[in-house]
Motif scaffolding. Structure first.
Motif, PDB file in Angstrom:
ATOM      1  N   UNK A 147       0.813  -1.219   0.000  1.00 30.64           N
ATOM      2  CA  UNK A 147       0.000   0.000   0.000  1.00 30.64           C
ATOM      3  C   UNK A 147       0.849   1.273   0.000  1.00 30.64           C
ATOM      4  N   UNK A 148       1.918   1.291   0.793  1.00 31.72           N
ATOM      5  CA  UNK A 148       2.696   2.534   0.963  1.00 31.72           C
ATOM      6  C   UNK A 148       4.085   2.459   0.341  1.00 31.72           C
ATOM      7  N   UNK A 149       4.472   1.301  -0.133  1.00 35.66           N
ATOM      8  CA  UNK A 149       5.801   1.138  -0.719  1.00 35.66           C
ATOM      9  C   UNK A 149       6.819   0.718   0.333  1.00 35.66           C
ATOM     10  N   UNK A 150       8.041   0.502  -0.120  1.00 37.94           N
ATOM     11  CA  UNK A 150       9.120   0.085   0.778  1.00 37.94           C
ATOM     12  C   UNK A 150       9.656   1.341   1.482  1.00 37.94           C
ATOM     13  N   UNK A 151       9.160   1.592   2.665  1.00 41.38           N
ATOM     14  CA  UNK A 151       9.547   2.791   3.416  1.00 41.38           C
ATOM     15  C   UNK A 151      10.567   2.482   4.506  1.00 41.38           C
ATOM     16  N   UNK A 152      11.089   1.299   4.473  1.00 42.28           N
ATOM     17  CA  UNK A 152      12.081   0.888   5.462  1.00 42.28           C
ATOM     18  C   UNK A 152      11.486  -0.138   6.416  1.00 42.28           C
ATOM     19  N   UNK A 153      12.346  -1.079   6.813  1.00 40.64           N
ATOM     20  CA  UNK A 153      11.898  -2.169   7.688  1.00 40.64           C
ATOM     21  C   UNK A 153      11.333  -1.659   9.009  1.00 40.64           C
ATOM     22  N   UNK A 154      12.017  -0.703   9.599  1.00 39.02           N
ATOM     23  CA  UNK A 154      11.578  -0.221  10.913  1.00 39.02           C
ATOM     24  C   UNK A 154      10.195   0.416  10.813  1.00 39.02           C
ATOM     25  N   UNK A 155       9.980   1.260   9.822  1.00 36.62           N
ATOM     26  CA  UNK A 155       8.670   1.914   9.674  1.00 36.62           C
ATOM     27  C   UNK A 155       7.575   0.902   9.346  1.00 36.62           C
ATOM     28  N   UNK A 156       7.881  -0.054   8.471  1.00 32.48           N
ATOM     29  CA  UNK A 156       6.888  -1.082   8.143  1.00 32.48           C
ATOM     30  C   UNK A 156       6.533  -1.900   9.384  1.00 32.48           C
ATOM     31  N   UNK A 157       7.554  -2.274  10.153  1.00 33.46           N
ATOM     32  CA  UNK A 157       7.297  -3.041  11.377  1.00 33.46           C
ATOM     33  C   UNK A 157       6.525  -2.196  12.394  1.00 33.46           C
ATOM     34  N   UNK A 158       6.857  -0.914  12.477  1.00 40.41           N
ATOM     35  CA  UNK A 158       6.133  -0.032  13.387  1.00 40.41           C
ATOM     36  C   UNK A 158       4.662   0.053  12.988  1.00 40.41           C
ATOM     37  N   UNK A 159       4.388   0.253  11.718  1.00 40.25           N
ATOM     38  CA  UNK A 159       2.991   0.328  11.260  1.00 40.25           C
ATOM     39  C   UNK A 159       2.267  -0.995  11.515  1.00 40.25           C
ATOM     40  N   UNK A 160       2.922  -2.120  11.230  1.00 35.90           N
ATOM     41  CA  UNK A 160       2.309  -3.429  11.465  1.00 35.90           C
ATOM     42  C   UNK A 160       2.027  -3.625  12.945  1.00 35.90           C
ATOM     43  N   UNK A 161       2.996  -3.239  13.781  1.00 41.83           N
ATOM     44  CA  UNK A 161       2.810  -3.384  15.231  1.00 41.83           C
ATOM     45  C   UNK A 161       1.644  -2.522  15.716  1.00 41.83           C
ATOM     46  N   UNK A 162       1.556  -1.291  15.228  1.00 42.44           N
ATOM     47  CA  UNK A 162       0.450  -0.421  15.640  1.00 42.44           C
ATOM     48  C   UNK A 162      -0.903  -0.977  15.196  1.00 42.44           C
ATOM     49  N   UNK A 163      -0.951  -1.518  14.007  1.00 43.28           N
ATOM     50  CA  UNK A 163      -2.208  -2.120  13.529  1.00 43.28           C
ATOM     51  C   UNK A 163      -2.590  -3.337  14.369  1.00 43.28           C
ATOM     52  N   UNK A 164      -1.603  -4.157  14.706  1.00 43.28           N
ATOM     53  CA  UNK A 164      -1.888  -5.343  15.520  1.00 43.28           C
ATOM     54  C   UNK A 164      -2.337  -4.953  16.929  1.00 43.28           C
ATOM     55  N   UNK A 165      -1.709  -3.941  17.515  1.00 42.43           N
ATOM     56  CA  UNK A 165      -2.108  -3.477  18.842  1.00 42.43           C
ATOM     57  C   UNK A 165      -3.527  -2.914  18.793  1.00 42.43           C
ATOM     58  N   UNK A 166      -3.843  -2.184  17.718  1.00 46.04           N
ATOM     59  CA  UNK A 166      -5.198  -1.648  17.556  1.00 46.04           C
ATOM     60  C   UNK A 166      -6.217  -2.786  17.504  1.00 46.04           C
ATOM     61  N   UNK A 167      -5.924  -3.827  16.751  1.00 42.09           N
ATOM     62  CA  UNK A 167      -6.813  -4.990  16.681  1.00 42.09           C
ATOM     63  C   UNK A 167      -6.940  -5.666  18.042  1.00 42.09           C
ATOM     64  N   UNK A 168      -5.821  -5.762  18.760  1.00 40.87           N
ATOM     65  CA  UNK A 168      -5.855  -6.366  20.089  1.00 40.87           C
ATOM     66  C   UNK A 168      -6.749  -5.559  21.020  1.00 40.87           C
TER      67      UNK A 168
END
Length: 143
Positions: A42-63
């Motif tokens: 969706x957003x492109x390769x913006x760096x591993x740390x940012x991608x992991x941060x976004x994924x973590x935030x989405x997972x925490x939101x779901x939790x």
């Protein structure tokens, strides 16, 4: 302690875990990789740390959403339990009223049967036929 290799966003990582947890850790890493790949799509390769941060935030939101749902369901279960308890109390009261009515009917039938047999009814505290006056069925049966 075991070591497991997992792939995340095309990169391989080695992670330590408890013995017997290797397959589970691989499954979790696979789910996280799917999430990170979806975000990268969706957003492109913006760096591993940012991608992991976004994924973590989405997972925490779901939790958090899941926790809110669980709390709402637990509150609903508590309400249902309280309603059931209240209904059981009402049923017990109604049962007691029915028992009292049945006892009253049985006493009246017994008095009626005694009267039909010709035996004098037992004294119930009434004097001079006051009981007969209050119960027209007994007065009709004697007539």
């Amino acid at each position: 302690m075991s070591k497991v290799s997992v792939t995340l966003n095309g990169r391989e990582f080695t992670i330590g875990c408890e013995d017997g947890q290797e397959a589970y850790l691989r499954d979790l890493a696979g789910l996280l990789d799917e999430r990170v790949s979806g975000i990268a799509g969706q957003v492109g390769q913006i760096g591993d740390v940012r991608l992991l941060l976004m994924a973590a935030l989405m997972l925490i939101d779901e939790q958090k959403d899941t926790e809110r749902r669980v709390e709402a369901l637990e509150a609903h279960i508590d309400r249902l339990r309280n309603e059931r308890h209240g209904a059981a109390s009402l049923q017990a009261e109604e049962r007691q009223r029915m028992v009292s009515c049945l006892i009253d009917v049985a006493e009246r039938l017994e008095a009626f049967a005694t009267d039909l047999e010709g035996d004098p009814p037992p004294e119930t505290g009434g004097a001079d036929g006051a009981e007969e006056a209050s119960d027209p069925h007994l007065a009709d049966a004697r007539a």
